[in-house]
Structures are given as C-alpha cells and as structure tokens.
Design a protein around this motif. Structure first.
Motif, PDB file in Angstrom:
ATOM      1  N   SER A  68     -44.222  20.444 -15.346  1.00  0.00           N
ATOM      2  CA  SER A  68     -44.709  20.534 -16.724  1.00  0.00           C
ATOM      3  C   SER A  68     -44.641  21.965 -17.242  1.00  0.00           C
ATOM      4  N   ALA A  69     -45.075  22.929 -16.435  1.00  0.00           N
ATOM      5  CA  ALA A  69     -45.070  24.331 -16.867  1.00  0.00           C
ATOM      6  C   ALA A  69     -43.651  24.827 -17.100  1.00  0.00           C
ATOM      7  N   ILE A  70     -42.701  24.453 -16.229  1.00  0.00           N
ATOM      8  CA  ILE A  70     -41.312  24.874 -16.403  1.00  0.00           C
ATOM      9  C   ILE A  70     -40.720  24.260 -17.668  1.00  0.00           C
ATOM     10  N   THR A  71     -41.003  22.988 -17.904  1.00  0.00           N
ATOM     11  CA  THR A  71     -40.492  22.330 -19.111  1.00  0.00           C
ATOM     12  C   THR A  71     -41.041  22.995 -20.364  1.00  0.00           C
ATOM     13  N   THR A  72     -42.323  23.265 -20.380  1.00  0.00           N
ATOM     14  CA  THR A  72     -42.924  23.918 -21.539  1.00  0.00           C
ATOM     15  C   THR A  72     -42.335  25.306 -21.753  1.00  0.00           C
ATOM     16  N   ALA A  73     -42.104  26.048 -20.663  1.00  0.00           N
ATOM     17  CA  ALA A  73     -41.528  27.391 -20.779  1.00  0.00           C
ATOM     18  C   ALA A  73     -40.116  27.351 -21.365  1.00  0.00           C
ATOM     19  N   HIS A  74     -39.421  26.225 -21.221  1.00  0.00           N
ATOM     20  CA  HIS A  74     -38.075  26.087 -21.783  1.00  0.00           C
ATOM     21  C   HIS A  74     -38.090  25.452 -23.170  1.00  0.00           C
ATOM     22  N   GLY A  75     -39.261  25.328 -23.752  1.00  0.00           N
ATOM     23  CA  GLY A  75     -39.350  24.758 -25.100  1.00  0.00           C
ATOM     24  C   GLY A  75     -39.217  23.262 -25.149  1.00  0.00           C
TER      25      GLY A  75
END
Length: 496
Positions: free
Chosen positions: A452-459
């Motif tokens: 989830s954190a990686i996805t959010t960091a990629h917009g």
C-alpha cells in the motif's frame, strides 16, 4: 473606557451601546425641537419688536424737535414691560423708560441705560440683559433723523423654552428607562441561545479529552443550531467542531492502539529470531556434543536473515512515511508481473499460478522498479501464505491510455469482513480465518502495508475485495504516456 467596556459581557456591551445610541438620538431630537421652538418664538417676538419700534418711531415723529420726548409711551395699547429710549447719532441713550403695569412709564437707571448702549439703529434685533428688568429683545431705528430704541421682555420665550426642556428631559428619562428595560429583556432573551452554546463549549472544555474520552461529548441542542440566526450558526459550527474533535480523538486513540500493537508485534517478531540466535549460541557455548555446529550456524544465519528482512521492511515503511523520493525510471509492468509470477511459482509449487495480459499498449509506468516488484511480490506472497495448497492464483495486467491495473486474484477461503478495513495496516494478520502455510513461512504482517505504501508513493491506489472463494487485490498506477493509435489488443491466459 473602551478597554473596560470590552472586558464586559456581550449582553452588557449591547445594552450600553444601545442605551448610548438612544441617548444620542433623544438628545438630538430634544435639541432640534428646542432650537426650532426657540427660533419660532424669537421670530414672533422680533416681529412684535419691529411693530412696536415702528409705532414708537411714528409717535416720536409727532414732535421731531423734542429729542428726549417719550410721550408716545403714554399712548394706550403699549404692552407692559416694554422699554423705549431716544438715542443720538452716536448711539448714546438720551432718555429711556419702561412701561409698567397700570402705572406711568418709569425712567431707567444709569446701569439699565448702559446695558442698552451700542445698538445700531438699523432695525435688527439684539438680546440684552437689563439689570433689574431681565432679558430683552431690543432693536433701534433711524426714521428720518428720529432715532428710537424699543425692547420687549423675553421672559415668556425663556419660560416656554425652559418648560419645553424640562418636559423633554423628563420624557427622555422615562423613555430611556423604559427602553433600557425593554432592551435588557430583549437582549437577554435573544442571547439565551448563545448562552447555551457557550455553556456547551464550557462543558466540552472541561471534558477529560487528554485521558482518552472520545465519546459522549455534549452537543448544542438542535433548537440552537438554526442556520437562520447567528447564534444558530455558531451552535451548528460548534457541533461540527465537536464531531471533528471526537473523530480526531477516536482516530488518535485508534492510532495509539495501532502503535501499541505495532510495537508489541514488532518486538515479538524481533524477539523470536533473537531468542533463536541466543539459544543456538548458548548451545554452542555448552559444547559441540549438544548440537552440530553447521546446523547451529545455519539456523543462526536463517534467523538473522529473518530479523534483517523485518528491520528492512520497517525502515522501508519509515522512509515511505517520510515521503522520501523513490527512483524514477520507465518500468514495464507486464514483464515485472510475469517475473513475480515465476518467483511465486518457485516459492509455492503447491499452488496453481496463472498470468493474464489484457493490454491496449505497453504497460509502462514511471517509478522504482525494485519497489514495484516488491509490492507485486508481496501481494502474491500474501495469496501463497494465506491460502491452502491447490489454490489458483491469477495475476492480471490491464493497460489503458491512462492507467495500468494489476490484479491478484485467488479462490481461497477469503478475508473476514471485519478484517477488510484494516487489511493494509501494519502487522495485520488473518491467521484465525485464513490458513497459513506454516509457522516458518508465515509473514510478519507488513507485506500488504508495504504494498500500500509503495503504491501510494507512486501516485496510485490499492484496494481489496474479498468473499469466500474469491479474493482480489487491485493495484492501479498511472501510465507514463499514451499508447500509439491502432495498437492491437493482446489477451492471453496461461498457466505458469
């Protein structure tokens, strides 16, 4: 005065200000009335003075040679209290007398005549105070060399003005007192809703919010939240603020609970490999006859790797929480997902792995390839760890003009509904409902949080839908560019 007034209550300030305005209005009306009445009465008196002056000038003209003659005062119809005088060219009084009540005219004294000096014979009226006689309205006229001065007492005018002032003062006092009482009652009634709002705010301020009370805060009554009034707007705003406070406190409490659970879980996860390492070290210290050295070192290395992986995951989450920038490069998500499926097949041979591609063009994403691979791998590891052998796991890549969507679907037992809202939180596990492959292979509960954190960091965004027999994670990312027109659709479903 202004500072002291500001320190008073709103009710007191409104009452004082309204009273001040009423006093100013009453004073302005009274002064206007007095000055208008005075001007009217003086106008009438000046007309009477002019008439008497002309009549006296006509009477003095009967004997033009007698410059000191005041015989015209003996004529009938002269008002009592009228004074008359003959003056010379310099304005000095030659003779002066005042008409008495039923008595012959009486000559004026020197002090009285001195008060009448200096009046120009132009017919204009002047006000003079004559000692012993009072205030007079006086005018002088030069009629063909015959100069006569005439004055009438202003007692009636002054008495009328004084009476008018007294009446208006009494009326103003009574009116202001009544208006003040009415205003006090009206202000008190109108400010009652605001008082109830203030009482609610005071009660909320006394609530032990710092000790974790997040529910049951007092609200402003509905009758005091009418948006049509200012007090209602304040009451409605206060209720909204209280709602926000309760929501924020509840979220903070949940965050504190998550933090405590996070620390407890992290401590447990770190303690387990540390305890294993310490145990094998203790066995080695006691001698090689108790355990084979090679086995001990392999277990120590395995537990060290496990602990290092957990620490790296925690550090990654911390870096993502801080918003540190990731590497940016063009990543082919179709190839990345295919590699992740191959890796998952190698780790979970007991599952059936499938790859589906539904592309309108290249599935190119701008981002950190290693982190994106980790996010996809975590989704597949979650499906492998929490589903029994024989489960079919399907990874789908869909690419459109604006988005690239990766779906990881399995036909396992599903996620309990109560767990779905927190499935992406750290150290969240579903062990009680979803079968784990084994104790040694079980995750730490950070995989989905990292994804989830990686996805959010990629917009992008990540979501999950689950029911018995179907659990699907959806990872959506923005693509780097529009695909060329006319590109054929590629669709493939194949076991890996």
């Amino acid at each position: 005065m202004t500072t002291r007034l500001r320190s008073r209550s709103l009710r007191t300030r409104l009452l004082v200000l309204i009273t001040a305005v009423l006093v100013c209005v009453c004073a302005a009306m009274a002064l206007t009335t007095v000055f208008a009445q005075r001007a009217y009465l003086l106008g009438n008196l000046d007309n009477r003075v002019s008439d008497a002056l002309e009549r006296n000038a006509g009477g003095a003209a009967v004997h033009p040679g007698l410059t000191r003659d005041l015989a015209f005062l003996d004529e009938g119809g002269q008002p009592a209290g009228m004074l008359a005088a003959r003056i010379d060219a310099e304005g000095d009084i030659l003779s002066a007398a005042v008409v008495g009540h039923d008595a012959p005219p009486r000559s004026l004294t020197t002090a009285q005549t001195d008060a009448l000096k200096g009046i120009a014979p132009d017919g204009s009226a002047h006000t003079r105070v004559v000692p012993g006689l009072g205030t007079y309205r006086v005018a002088a006229l030069d009629a063909s060399g015959i100069r006569v001065l005439t004055g009438l007492p202003m007692d009636d005018v002054l008495d009328t003005i004084s009476g008018l002032v007294a009446v208006e003062t009494a009326v103003a006092v009574v009116g202001l007192t009544a208006a003040g009482c009415v205003c006090a009652v009206v202000i008190r009634r109108q400010l009652r809703p605001l008082g109830r709002v203030a009482a609610t705010a005071v009660e909320v301020s006394h609530a032990p919010l710092g000790r974790g009370q997040v529910t049951g805060l007092t609200r402003v009554p509905e009758q005091d939240t009418d948006p049509g009034s200012e007090a209602g707007q304040v009451g409605a705003a206060l209720n909204r603020m209280i709602d926000h406070v309760e929501a924020s406190l509840a979220e903070r409490r949940r965050g504190e609970e998550r933090m405590r659970r996070f620390l407890a879980d992290a401590s447990h996860e770190l303690r387990t490999p540390l305890a294993s390492i310490a145990g094998y070290a203790e066995l080695m210290n006691r001698g090689t006859d108790r355990i084979e050295p090679g086995l001990a070192w392999r277990r120590v290395n395995a537990e060290s790797a496990r602990m290092r992986s957990l620490v790296e995951d925690l550090l990654l989450l911390a870096r993502l929480d801080e918003g540190r920038p990731l590497q940016a490069a063009e990543v082919d998500m179709a190839a990345l997902v295919a590699e992740a499926v191959w890796d998952a097949r190698a780790a979970g041979a007991g599952h059936v792995w499938q790859l589906e591609l539904d592309l309108d063009g290249p599935a190119l994403v701008l981002g950190d390839e290693a982190r994106l691979h980790q996010a996809v791998a975590n989704l597949m590891a979650n499906a492998r760890v929490h589903t029994p052998a024989g489960t079919t796991v399907t990874a789908t890549v869909e690419a459109t003009a604006t988005t690239c969507v990766i779906r990881v679907r399995d036909d396992g037992p599903g996620i309990p509904p109560a767990l779905l809202p927190t499935v992406f939180e750290r150290f969240t596990r579903a062990d009680s409902s979803r079968t784990r492959a084994g104790v040694l292979e079980g995750g730490s509960g950070l995989g989905l949080a990292i994804a989830s954190a990686i996805t959010t960091a990629h917009g992008g965004r990540i979501d999950v839908q689950s029911a018995p027999g179907r659990t699907e994670f959806t990872l959506e990312l923005p693509v780097t560019e529009l695909p060329p027109s006319g590109t054929a659709t590629v669709a493939r479903t194949a076991p890996v």
